[in-house]
Scaffold this active site. Structure first.
Site, PDB file in Angstrom:
ATOM      1  CD  GLU A   1      -3.800   4.443  -8.663  1.00 29.55           C
ATOM      2  OE1 GLU A   1      -2.748   4.782  -9.258  1.00 29.55           O
ATOM      3  OE2 GLU A   1      -4.070   3.285  -8.349  1.00 29.55           O
TER       4      GLU A   1
ATOM      5  CB  CYS B   1       0.489   3.054 -10.250  1.00 29.69           C
ATOM      6  SG  CYS B   1      -0.488   2.356  -8.908  1.00 29.69           S
TER       7      CYS B   1
END
Length: 572
Positions: free
Chosen positions: A316, A353
């Protein structure tokens, strides 16, 4: 292995007495200080070994985060990594951690070697562990739901990664909800199998979710509790034994969480905790029989890990996350959308993120005054309440240098921000800048690979690119989305069904919000969060994410009955 209440309270009292610096000048003053300390015993959980308010207060009593391997805590190494106070460079370190070297890895390698590829449990072995982890998850969720425990973790998070109290408590809340979701039978439901009838009587096949066995988790600094907990528990639920390598800057948070799990009955040998620098973790992945590595962090490191592990990774990684504001504007919605845009770009100082990296603004929103409202909201952010704070992976100079590069593009302009923060003691190795937005004309952005690369560079800071489009240039917006390399989160701010359909059918981001309340950040535990467009993509939080990341498919075909009167056919 559960510590007794007496021992726990003794540890807490020891921590608190250090906090209050007990030096007896008189019997009265000593008793007063002890009373102050014991009054606060209830605010530190029984399993905790630190008081977060005491971190960084004494250079002679710096807490050391130990390693955990094969059920044993160890901080005996003379090599240590000191973590500076991210708000006060003149303060002592907030903690230090064991700086494991390559020559120290043997116990971790042996621990991973001891784990069978069939896992610590699977649908056919040690099935009681599914129930055990359901109970551990229930107890841990209940613990994190206690206000005093939530405060403890929030204070730990803020000390390591300064963010507003609301952001820190939100991280704890999501983590608690996740743990509550998997209490009771929910862990074994993750391993639910399915069967298919065979070609003849006595034959049937069963598809199982099977663990990998020895696995590794490399966790990021920005969510030092939520991200590693959700991935760690997913790995454990499915029957794996993980070695967790937390980010150095927030390692103390997961150390405390693992101690909490031990207090609720988790076997001390079920998780190893490795504190080290990245190159040492890479060596462990090379020499230990680790079957899967889950990584959350930068795209550069994810590519290195993909090569090192020969593709045995789930990542990720970086997300240059976009938001497209559609043509439909109602004036009564502008304030809300402006607030959400500010949150997406600048909450936690942009160190998510999922943070809004680029915003495509339809001219109707610009004409409605949206950008001015975003600027007004951003101007309210302050170091005092940590609604803006230190940037832990960039320096002030690197952020402003990137801004200046963008301002070289023809037609670009600084919308707001663009200055270093003043009157602070943030260490020089960290960044400290005002929330910043740079406008780039869409046609100039797309005019060259060089310009697009500059505009599409993710800066993990309170920084975003803004551009404008109209009904005639929507395809240019889609071209920009197509040219982006990473596809984590996105937002389509529109209630126009045709517009939604056009954008959604031509984009790929794994977690996409749509509608007038669409956002890019704030992912809770109730839906998939992860990238798309990459076979290595790792999700987080949901049953589907846990099964996809932390187990593989195994098919067992049962074929039991030989027909009466069977005769051997001609050889084929």
């Amino acid at each position: 292995m559960v510590r007794t209440t007496a021992v726990s309270n003794a540890c807490k009292l020891q921590v608190l007495l250090r906090k209050y610096s007990l030096r007896s000048t008189s019997l009265f003053s000593s008793l007063r200080i002890i009373k102050m300390a014991t009054r606060n015993l209830s605010t530190i959980p029984a399993w905790a070994t630190i008081d977060p308010s005491n971190l960084g207060q004494s250079s002679s009593d710096v807490y050391t985060v130990p390693n955990l391997v094969s059920g044993q805590w160890s901080s005996s190494s003379s090599n240590k990594i000191s973590i500076p106070d991210p708000m006060h460079k003149s303060n002592p370190p907030i903690f230090e951690l064991v700086n494991t070297q390559v020559e120290d890895l043997k116990p971790f390698v042996e621990s991973m070697k001891s784990v069978p590829k069939s896992g610590m449990h699977n649908p056919l072995k040690n099935v009681k562990r599914y129930l055990d982890y359901g109970e551990i998850s229930r107890l841990a969720g209940a613990e994190l739901s206690k206000p005093e425990v939530a405060e403890f973790y929030a204070d730990c998070i803020i000390k390591c990664v300064p963010k507003s109290k609301a952001q820190a408590l939100g991280e704890v809340k999501v983590t608690a909800a996740f743990l509550n979701n998997f209490g009771g039978d929910q862990v074994r439901f993750l391993a639910r199998d399915f069967g298919v009838p065979g070609d003849h009587d006595g034959q049937h096949s069963i598809g199982y979710r099977w663990p990998f066995g020895p696995v590794a988790i490399i966790a990021p600094f920005n969510f030092p509790l939520e991200i590693p907990v959700l991935q760690l528990m997913g790995a454990l639920f499915m029957g794996n034994k993980p070695v967790l390598k937390p980010a150095e800057k927030g390692a103390i948070v997961m150390e405390q969480f693992i101690r909490m799990l031990h207090s609720f009955g988790m076997d001390m040998q079920d998780v190893d905790l490795l504190n080290c620098e990245g190159k040492v973790a890479g060596e462990l992945l090379r020499i230990a029989p680790i079957q899967l590595t889950q990584f959350t962090g930068s795209s550069r490191v994810s590519e290195l890990l993909s090569e090192q592990t020969r593709g045995k990774v789930r990542v990720e990684d970086a997300g240059f996350d976009w938001k497209i504001l559609g043509p439909d504007v109602l004036l009564e919605d502008v304030d809300y959308v402006a607030w959400q845009c500010d949150q997406d770009a600048y909450a936690a100082s942009g160190q998510k993120c999922s943070a809004q990296s680029i915003m495509f603004v339809h001219e109707n929103w610009k004409n409605a005054g949206l950008l001015e409202k975003i600027k007004a909201n951003a101007s309210k952010r302050s170091l005092e309440d940590l609604t803006v704070g230190p940037v832990l992976t960039e320096t002030t100079d690197s952020i402003l240098s990137h801004m200046n590069r963008l301002l070289e593009i023809p037609g670009s302009k600084l919308l707001f921000g663009g200055k270093a923060l003043k009157n602070h003691e943030i260490p020089d190795q960290y960044g400290a800048v005002e929330p910043t937005a740079v406008f780039i004309p869409l046609d100039e952005m797309l005019s060259s690979d060089q310009n697009f690369k500059a505009c599409g560079t993710e800066i993990f800071a309170p920084f975003q690119v803004v551009t404008e489009y109209n009904d005639d240039t929507i395809d240019h917006v889609l071209e920009a989305c197509e040219r982006m390399s990473h596809h984590l989160t996105a937002a389509v701010v529109s209630n126009d069904i045709k517009f939604q359909s056009k954008i959604l059918s031509n984009t790929v981001n794994g977690t996409t919000y749509v509608g007038m309340r669409a956002r890019t950040t704030g992912a809770p535990q109730n839906h998939w969060f992860g990238p798309a467009g990459d076979p290595r993509g790792a999700g987080i939080g949901t049953p589907e994410a846990i099964k996809v990341v932390w187990s593989c498919h195994r098919e067992i075909i049962h074929d039991l009955l030989i027909d009466e009167g069977w005769t051997q056919p001609q050889t084929s």
